[in-house]
Motif scaffolding. Structure first.
Motif, PDB file in Angstrom:
ATOM      1  N   SER A   1      -0.680  -2.328 -11.532  1.00  0.00           N
ATOM      2  CA  SER A   1      -0.900  -0.926 -11.910  1.00  0.00           C
ATOM      3  C   SER A   1      -2.317  -0.507 -11.537  1.00  0.00           C
ATOM      4  CB  SER A   1      -0.647  -0.731 -13.406  1.00  0.00           C
ATOM      5  OG  SER A   1      -1.447  -1.612 -14.171  1.00  0.00           O
ATOM      6  N   ASN A   2      -2.661   0.754 -11.876  1.00  0.00           N
ATOM      7  CA  ASN A   2      -3.942   1.365 -11.475  1.00  0.00           C
ATOM      8  C   ASN A   2      -4.090   1.351  -9.955  1.00  0.00           C
ATOM      9  OD1 ASN A   2      -4.489   1.686 -14.175  1.00  0.00           O
ATOM     10  ND2 ASN A   2      -6.011   0.071 -14.287  1.00  0.00           N
ATOM     11  N   LEU A   3      -2.989   1.638  -9.281  1.00  0.00           N
ATOM     12  CA  LEU A   3      -3.002   1.618  -7.822  1.00  0.00           C
ATOM     13  C   LEU A   3      -3.778   2.813  -7.269  1.00  0.00           C
ATOM     14  CD1 LEU A   3       0.719   0.614  -7.268  1.00  0.00           C
ATOM     15  CD2 LEU A   3      -1.268  -0.813  -6.835  1.00  0.00           C
ATOM     16  N   PRO A   4      -4.458   2.651  -6.157  1.00  0.00           N
ATOM     17  CA  PRO A   4      -5.232   3.768  -5.588  1.00  0.00           C
ATOM     18  C   PRO A   4      -4.322   4.818  -4.957  1.00  0.00           C
ATOM     19  CG  PRO A   4      -5.284   1.878  -4.111  1.00  0.00           C
ATOM     20  CD  PRO A   4      -4.597   1.415  -5.367  1.00  0.00           C
ATOM     21  N   SER A   5      -4.753   6.042  -4.967  1.00  0.00           N
ATOM     22  CA  SER A   5      -4.032   7.130  -4.300  1.00  0.00           C
ATOM     23  C   SER A   5      -4.581   7.262  -2.890  1.00  0.00           C
ATOM     24  CB  SER A   5      -4.205   8.443  -5.078  1.00  0.00           C
ATOM     25  OG  SER A   5      -3.704   8.327  -6.381  1.00  0.00           O
TER      26      SER A   5
ATOM     27  N   LYS B   1      -1.660 -14.189   0.540  1.00  0.00           N
ATOM     28  CA  LYS B   1      -2.707 -15.113   0.967  1.00  0.00           C
ATOM     29  C   LYS B   1      -3.242 -15.925  -0.213  1.00  0.00           C
ATOM     30  CE  LYS B   1      -4.102 -12.086   4.769  1.00  0.00           C
ATOM     31  NZ  LYS B   1      -5.184 -11.272   5.360  1.00  0.00           N
ATOM     32  N   ARG B   2      -3.325 -17.233  -0.021  1.00  0.00           N
ATOM     33  CA  ARG B   2      -3.797 -18.117  -1.093  1.00  0.00           C
ATOM     34  C   ARG B   2      -5.256 -17.856  -1.441  1.00  0.00           C
ATOM     35  NH1 ARG B   2      -1.181 -24.130  -0.011  1.00  0.00           N
ATOM     36  NH2 ARG B   2       1.010 -23.502  -0.228  1.00  0.00           N
ATOM     37  N   LYS B   3      -6.057 -17.476  -0.442  1.00  0.00           N
ATOM     38  CA  LYS B   3      -7.471 -17.234  -0.715  1.00  0.00           C
ATOM     39  C   LYS B   3      -7.668 -16.061  -1.673  1.00  0.00           C
ATOM     40  CE  LYS B   3      -8.360 -14.131   3.202  1.00  0.00           C
ATOM     41  NZ  LYS B   3      -9.195 -13.909   4.407  1.00  0.00           N
ATOM     42  N   ASN B   4      -6.652 -15.203  -1.796  1.00  0.00           N
ATOM     43  CA  ASN B   4      -6.707 -14.077  -2.741  1.00  0.00           C
ATOM     44  C   ASN B   4      -6.059 -14.421  -4.080  1.00  0.00           C
ATOM     45  OD1 ASN B   4      -7.944 -12.497  -0.758  1.00  0.00           O
ATOM     46  ND2 ASN B   4      -5.973 -11.772   0.034  1.00  0.00           N
ATOM     47  N   GLY B   5      -5.664 -15.675  -4.245  1.00  0.00           N
ATOM     48  CA  GLY B   5      -5.016 -16.097  -5.482  1.00  0.00           C
ATOM     49  C   GLY B   5      -3.522 -15.880  -5.486  1.00  0.00           C
TER      50      GLY B   5
ATOM     51  N   ILE C   1      -7.990  -7.507 -10.335  1.00  0.00           N
ATOM     52  CA  ILE C   1      -8.340  -8.115  -9.063  1.00  0.00           C
ATOM     53  C   ILE C   1      -8.659  -7.006  -8.063  1.00  0.00           C
ATOM     54  CG2 ILE C   1      -5.932  -8.198  -8.265  1.00  0.00           C
ATOM     55  CD1 ILE C   1      -6.632 -10.833  -6.848  1.00  0.00           C
ATOM     56  N   GLN C   2      -9.648  -7.272  -7.228  1.00  0.00           N
ATOM     57  CA  GLN C   2     -10.005  -6.308  -6.185  1.00  0.00           C
ATOM     58  C   GLN C   2      -9.131  -6.538  -4.961  1.00  0.00           C
ATOM     59  OE1 GLN C   2     -14.207  -6.127  -5.256  1.00  0.00           O
ATOM     60  NE2 GLN C   2     -14.472  -4.487  -6.739  1.00  0.00           N
TER      61      GLN C   2
ATOM     62  N   LYS D   1     -11.980  -1.425  -0.881  1.00  0.00           N
ATOM     63  CA  LYS D   1     -11.623  -2.353  -1.949  1.00  0.00           C
ATOM     64  C   LYS D   1     -11.324  -1.554  -3.216  1.00  0.00           C
ATOM     65  CE  LYS D   1     -13.991  -6.614  -0.589  1.00  0.00           C
ATOM     66  NZ  LYS D   1     -14.979  -7.636  -1.000  1.00  0.00           N
ATOM     67  N   TYR D   2     -10.212  -1.883  -3.844  1.00  0.00           N
ATOM     68  CA  TYR D   2      -9.779  -1.154  -5.030  1.00  0.00           C
ATOM     69  C   TYR D   2      -9.386  -2.158  -6.105  1.00  0.00           C
ATOM     70  CZ  TYR D   2      -9.311   2.385  -1.378  1.00  0.00           C
ATOM     71  OH  TYR D   2      -9.548   3.221  -0.317  1.00  0.00           O
TER      72      TYR D   2
END
Length: 301
Positions: free
Chosen positions: A152-156, A174-178, A213-214, A221-222
């Protein structure tokens, strides 16, 4: 330090005095049977003495205990409608009841006063109540998905839903992003949130623990929110018959006029007080030979 201790002691004395006053006033109200519910017209500030002013910071979720574990149902009933019938909703329930009690109604279709009595066209229609089944009790078993998360809190960003889903899938795969291999993505229209489902266990839980998470989308970056995804299964549903107070079903209407003219004729007839009617809120007519489904919601009689 001594001054702060002294100030705290004074606050404690004030709070103790207020507490005793509140307890005394509560006992009095209970004796008089006047203890008010929170939704009554009198607010707590009208009952309780003024508390000492103190700056406080609240962290976390503030919830009214009375609203916990409650589910508000807003039923939408699909009612089959056969051809040669009409649904008419009056502004007042007593008008609908009067029309139903009269059972049969002779509706004048001709508009020209120059026609002789024997030349005028009339039809007989039957008035009946509309009975529907409404939910009276509902039990839902909630379970948390082990592989899905709610984003949620997705950017417009002004891009299509499919494009946003693709970007989220690319980031969270991607694993590097968790993340991990993404099995599916679903955009929830009513809330603007996204359900992200991973192919394997063990990926969703660490993301949920992080909470936020960003996300890198394009060149920006959001920060988005990650929550558990809950699904519910209905384990018990009880229904009870209910009669629409303001709506009447008219049946036996012959297909002798076009739909618009018949609708006008019915509304003219049933809005006249001399014929037992009253102000019409809504009317819909379905010609013979057709089928339709009427949708009833909470605010419609």
């Amino acid at each position: 330090s001594q001054e702060r201790c002294s100030a705290l002691e004074q606050d404690q004395v004030k709070l103790q005095t207020v507490k005793e006053a509140v307890e005394q006033r509560t006992r009095e109200l209970r004796k008089e049977g006047e203890l008010l519910h929170r939704s009554a017209l009198c607010t707590p500030t009208q009952i309780l003495p003024t508390l000492p002013e103190k700056k406080m910071v609240f962290k976390g979720l503030v919830t009214d205990k009375e609203d916990m574990n409650k589910l508000v149902l807003t039923p939408q009933i699909h009612y089959p409608l056969l051809g040669g019938s009409a649904l008419i909703t009056f502004e007042k329930a007593e008008v609908a009841q009067r029309i139903i009690e009269m059972k049969e109604h002779v509706v004048e279709l001709s508009c020209g006063e120059e026609l002789e009595e024997h030349e005028r066209c009339r039809v007989r229609v039957q008035a009946m109540p509309v009975d529907i089944l409404l939910p009276s009790a509902l039990e839902i078993r909630m379970t948390q998905s082990s592989r899905s998360v709610l984003v949620s809190n997705l950017p417009s960003l002004g891009i299509a839903e499919e494009a946003l889903l693709d970007k989220l899938e690319l980031f969270f795969s991607k694993r590097k992003n968790g993340g991990g291999e993404v099995e599916s993505t679903e955009f929830l229209e009513d809330s603007g949130q996204v359900v992200l489902t991973f192919a394997l266990d063990g990926v969703a839980e660490p993301l949920i623990e992080r909470g936020h998470i960003q996300v890198l989308v394009g060149k920006g970056k959001y920060e988005v929110k990650i929550s558990p995804y809950m699904s519910g299964d209905i384990t018990n549903l009880q229904l009870q018959p209910s009669r629409c107070p303001r709506t009447v079903l008219l049946s036996g209407i012959p297909d002798v006029l076009d739909a618009e003219s018949m609708r006008d004729a019915l509304e003219i007839h049933f809005q006249k007080a001399s014929r037992g009617g009253g102000e019409v809120d809504a009317l819909d007519y379905l010609p013979a030979g057709r089928l339709a489904v009427a949708l009833f919601s909470e605010d419609v009689g």
